[in-house]
Design a protein around this motif. Structure first.
Motif, mmCIF file in Angstrom:
data_model
loop_
_atom_site.group_PDB
_atom_site.id
_atom_site.type_symbol
_atom_site.label_atom_id
_atom_site.label_comp_id
_atom_site.label_asym_id
_atom_site.label_seq_id
_atom_site.Cartn_x
_atom_site.Cartn_y
_atom_site.Cartn_z
ATOM 1 N N ALA A 128 7.490 0.670 6.382
ATOM 2 C CA ALA A 128 6.598 -0.175 5.586
ATOM 3 C C ALA A 128 7.131 -1.607 5.516
ATOM 4 N N ARG A 129 8.428 -1.751 5.278
ATOM 5 C CA ARG A 129 9.010 -3.087 5.187
ATOM 6 C C ARG A 129 8.945 -3.805 6.534
ATOM 7 N N ALA A 178 6.643 -3.371 8.893
ATOM 8 C CA ALA A 178 5.258 -3.804 9.072
ATOM 9 C C ALA A 178 4.970 -5.052 8.252
ATOM 10 N N ALA A 179 5.511 -5.101 7.040
ATOM 11 C CA ALA A 179 5.323 -6.268 6.175
ATOM 12 C C ALA A 179 5.987 -7.498 6.770
ATOM 13 N N TYR A 232 -0.664 -1.560 8.296
ATOM 14 C CA TYR A 232 0.258 -0.435 8.089
ATOM 15 C C TYR A 232 -0.494 0.826 7.696
ATOM 16 N N ARG A 274 5.764 -1.419 -1.211
ATOM 17 C CA ARG A 274 6.762 -2.247 -0.524
ATOM 18 C C ARG A 274 6.101 -3.083 0.557
ATOM 19 N N TYR A 275 5.195 -2.464 1.293
ATOM 20 C CA TYR A 275 4.456 -3.192 2.334
ATOM 21 C C TYR A 275 3.627 -4.327 1.737
ATOM 22 N N SER A 276 2.844 -4.013 0.729
ATOM 23 C CA SER A 276 1.951 -5.014 0.141
ATOM 24 C C SER A 276 2.714 -6.150 -0.525
ATOM 25 N N PHE A 280 4.538 -8.477 2.279
ATOM 26 C CA PHE A 280 3.798 -8.839 3.486
ATOM 27 C C PHE A 280 3.942 -10.321 3.810
ATOM 28 N N PRO A 318 -2.278 -8.323 3.774
ATOM 29 C CA PRO A 318 -1.914 -6.934 4.113
ATOM 30 C C PRO A 318 -3.156 -6.055 4.235
ATOM 31 N N GLY A 376 -3.795 -1.801 4.654
ATOM 32 C CA GLY A 376 -3.176 -0.502 4.779
ATOM 33 C C GLY A 376 -4.166 0.639 4.676
#
Length: 329
Positions: A173-174, A176-177, A183, A200-202, A205, A214, A216
């Motif tokens: 996730a990180r 992809a961000a 993601y 974490r991704y959002s 990002f 972002p 997902g």
């Protein structure tokens, strides 16, 4: 709410890989007519139970046999391949089917460890290079020349297939961000910790040449039938299949519910089935709709990718149909 499909081209017991691909084609046509948003196919190697070893080939076939649905990979296992070549393959697909192609990528081996050696000339792929490979891929897909070699991925067209990074952990996730990709979290692989990974991704990002915000989605096993009892009965074959995968047992395909009902579970196996149900949504249309909506809220996404493996195939078609009706697709 957007509903999409992940199809692993499962081979049912007593059937052949050719049957599995025929069913994949029929299912893609079916969900296209039902209004599903996208249709992804997976990459698995050296297995008798999942037929899809070359998803980029299946994407071309499925896009030619559907009208509106987006078609993509869930996903191409990038460490095995050249980023440049993958970019070219998907630029060809995008040229043939503009605005309908997704490039989903992952870094898993796609099979047992020996698969790594078979796909990489007897060597183990350097997965540490995966972040750099993704950067290369994004550059090539968008028409750039990352190493100033006067080399670009062709053909060049007005549209570009979006890159989706697939994962089942906070690490993916990180990444992809950091790289500014879309993601997709594989809840059907890991039923725990996914909401933290998506947060974490959002929250981390970084805008990229692909997108400013972002984006997902989440994939989950779903079994939907007219009644809860029927759904539980159909899901029993998936329970046994997942258990056998975890045990590393040799499998010739996915059993029927009748065959699954004959399986004698140990106490430990019953507990594993209970835990594995965290990766699944099983029930009648109203129950499934409520649980999918709850999952989407928990992940803060507006798209759920449904992975349904049911034997017989007709029940699989019916499950997707009931789900579409529940969401007024």
């Amino acid at each position: 709410m957007k509903l999409s499909v992940l199809d692993q081209s499962p081979v049912l017991i007593g059937q052949t890989p050719a049957d599995a691909f025929q069913q994949t084609t029929e299912l893609a046509k079916h969900v296209d007519q039902l209004g599903y948003h996208r249709y992804w196919v997976s990459e698995h190697h050296s297995t008798q139970s999942l037929a899809g070893s070359a998803p980029e080939v299946l994407v071309a076939h499925l896009a030619a046999n559907t009208q509106n649905i987006r078609v993509g990979t869930g996903g191409v296992l990038l460490p095995h391949y050249s980023s440049y070549k993958v970019a070219e393959a998907f630029r060809v697909l995008e040229t043939l089917y503009p605005g309908r192609i997704d490039l989903g990528i992952g870094r898993a081996p796609g099979g047992m460890p020996n698969v790594n050696y078979a796909l990489n000339d007897g060597s183990y792929p350097n997965v540490e290079k995966y972040p750099e490979q993704v950067k290369e891929l994004m550059a090539y897909v968008h028409g750039h020349d990352p190493y100033s070699l006067d080399v670009r991925a062709t053909p060049q067209t007005e549209t570009t297939p979006p890159i989706w990074m697939l994962g089942s952990s906070g690490t993916s996730a990180r990444l992809a961000a950091d790289l500014g990709a879309s993601y997709s979290f594989a809840h059907f692989i890991n039923g725990f910790g996914g909401t933290r990974a998506m947060d974490r991704y959002s929250n981390h990002f970084t805008p990229s040449i692909q997108q400013e915000e972002p984006q997902g989605n989440v994939s989950v096993f779903v079994v939907c039938a007219e009644t809860e009892e029927r759904a539980e009965y159909l899901a029993s074959s998936l329970d046994v299949s997942i258990l056998k995968i975890e045990q590393g047992a040799k499998r010739d395909g996915f059993p029927s519910p009748e065959e699954a009902s004959q399986y004698s579970y140990s106490i430990f196996e019953k507990e594993r089935v209970r835990e594995n149900r965290q990766r699944m949504i099983v029930g009648n249309p109203e129950q499934v709709k409520e649980r999918i909506e709850h999952l989407a809220r928990a992940y803060n996404v507006n798209e759920i990718i449904v992975n349904t493996i049911i034997n017989p195939f007709e029940e699989r078609l019916r499950s997707y149909e009931l789900l579409a009706k529940a969401f007024n697709q």
